[in-house]
Scaffold this active site. Structure first.
Site, PDB file in Angstrom:
ATOM      1  N   LYS A  53      56.500  74.981  41.348  1.00 32.15           N
ATOM      2  CA  LYS A  53      56.153  73.768  42.101  1.00 32.15           C
ATOM      3  C   LYS A  53      55.832  74.118  43.557  1.00 32.15           C
ATOM      4  O   LYS A  53      54.864  73.632  44.123  1.00 32.15           O
ATOM      5  CB  LYS A  53      57.305  72.747  42.013  1.00 32.15           C
ATOM      6  CG  LYS A  53      57.416  72.115  40.630  1.00 32.15           C
ATOM      7  CD  LYS A  53      58.676  71.293  40.414  1.00 32.15           C
ATOM      8  CE  LYS A  53      58.746  70.833  38.955  1.00 32.15           C
ATOM      9  NZ  LYS A  53      59.933  70.041  38.627  1.00 32.15           N
ATOM     10  N   GLN A  97      65.458  68.778  41.438  1.00 34.12           N
ATOM     11  CA  GLN A  97      65.285  69.347  40.104  1.00 34.12           C
ATOM     12  C   GLN A  97      66.483  69.005  39.223  1.00 34.12           C
ATOM     13  O   GLN A  97      67.632  69.151  39.633  1.00 34.12           O
ATOM     14  CB  GLN A  97      65.098  70.875  40.217  1.00 34.12           C
ATOM     15  CG  GLN A  97      64.752  71.566  38.919  1.00 34.12           C
ATOM     16  CD  GLN A  97      63.385  71.165  38.354  1.00 34.12           C
ATOM     17  OE1 GLN A  97      62.473  70.800  39.102  1.00 34.12           O
ATOM     18  NE2 GLN A  97      63.240  71.212  37.051  1.00 34.12           N
ATOM     19  N   ASP A 120      58.859  62.088  41.687  1.00 29.94           N
ATOM     20  CA  ASP A 120      59.100  62.200  40.246  1.00 29.94           C
ATOM     21  C   ASP A 120      58.911  60.867  39.524  1.00 29.94           C
ATOM     22  O   ASP A 120      58.776  60.842  38.298  1.00 29.94           O
ATOM     23  CB  ASP A 120      60.556  62.648  39.998  1.00 29.94           C
ATOM     24  CG  ASP A 120      60.676  64.144  39.742  1.00 29.94           C
ATOM     25  OD1 ASP A 120      59.765  64.704  39.106  1.00 29.94           O
ATOM     26  OD2 ASP A 120      61.698  64.732  40.146  1.00 29.94           O
TER      27      ASP A 120
END
Ligand code: GUN
Length: 280
Positions: A53, A97, A120
């Site tokens: 990422k 995460q 997200d």
């Protein structure tokens, strides 16, 4: 013979578009979008995802920050970091995460992220927005799956779509996105009786369960679009999906490989979401 849907190539094209947008946003606003990725602990798979990422952010030219916290970080300390990032005008997107270590309440952490920095799309405000059809941040993997399906040129309207897996990250949101495109959607899962009878109805089959080789060729409608979200390690350590590629590829019309299908698209859509958060 199924045509391969090349997620790697599509992801590269999207990241290239994002790179151009970063340049023009910087010209217009005098600063670049900035993504902050937070990881707690040393889960090896998470470390790989997070590295990819940050690498993708660097490719697009946007700013990125990595906050790597030790496994024994307290929930309070993590919430404090998120509050600081929420208040930091230089940070546009925050990604924590998952999974988090067991002593930290994931729900509490996701709830703490500012709605307009939730790249997200996991915050309840964005989840509600998705289900109510509002303009909101859509989770990266489901958004990437729709782009992969669109790349086949197939119209989803009136088609039978079957999603196997009912997670908050993939199954449920992708079902809603398919519904928004006027597909007739079935959400199947581990308790579905005679899964093959259900999947054989699918013009579009999305599989996100986490069980290697769950879907075999006899469970696939000839000509179907097959999207494999699985990321499993075989006994020999090879990365493989939930779809048994060898038996399904000859039956499918289109099929995503693992690796090189959904995975790269998740990262590309994260870049797109960061740009959206910046604009907000
Ligand atoms: N863990 C597995 N997939 C994801 C994802 O899309 N976002 C985050 N934050 N964690 C994950």
């Amino acid at each position: 013979m199924g045509q391969i849907i090349d997620g790697k190539a599509l992801s590269a094209a999207i990241k290239e578009e994002v790179r151009e947008q970063v340049l023009s946003l910087e010209k217009q606003y005098g600063r670049k979008p900035c993504l902050c990725v937070v990881i707690v602990g040393e889960n090896p798979a998470s470390q790989v995802y997070v590295r990819n990422k940050v690498k993708a952010a660097a490719f697009t030219g946007m700013e990125s920050r990595l906050e790597a916290l030790p496994e024994d970080t307290s929930e309070a300390a993590l919430l404090e970091l998120i509050a600081a990032l929420n208040a930091d005008p230089a940070v546009d997107g925050i990604l924590v995460q998952l999974p988090l270590p067991k002593h930290i309440d994931e729900e509490k952490v996701i709830d703490a992220i500012a709605l307009d920095k939730d790249v997200d799309g996991f915050h309840p405000g964005n989840v509600a927005g998705l289900w109510l059809g509002k303009d909101c941040i859509v989770p990266c993997t489901p958004a990437g799956i729709l782009r992969l399906i669109d790349s086949t040129g197939l119209s989803l309207s009136g088609k039978q779509a079957v999603v196997v897996g009912r997670s908050n990250i993939v199954g449920k949101p992708v079902a809603k996105l398919l519904l928004d495109r006027n597909a007739t959607v079935t959400l199947a899962h581990s308790r579905t009786a005679d899964l093959g009878a259900v999947t054989r109805q699918a013009d579009v089959l999305v599989v996100a369960v986490g069980r290697a080789g769950l879907i075999t060729g006899d469970m696939v409608k000839p000509g179907a679009v097959l999207i494999d979200v699985g990321m499993n390690r075989s006994a020999e350590g090879k990365l493989c999906g939930d779809v048994d590629f060898a038996s399904c590829e000859p039956v499918a019309g289109w099929i995503t490989p693992v690796p090189g299908g959904v995975g790269p698209m998740t990262i590309a859509m994260l870049m797109v979401n960061t740009i959206r958060c910046f604009r907000k």
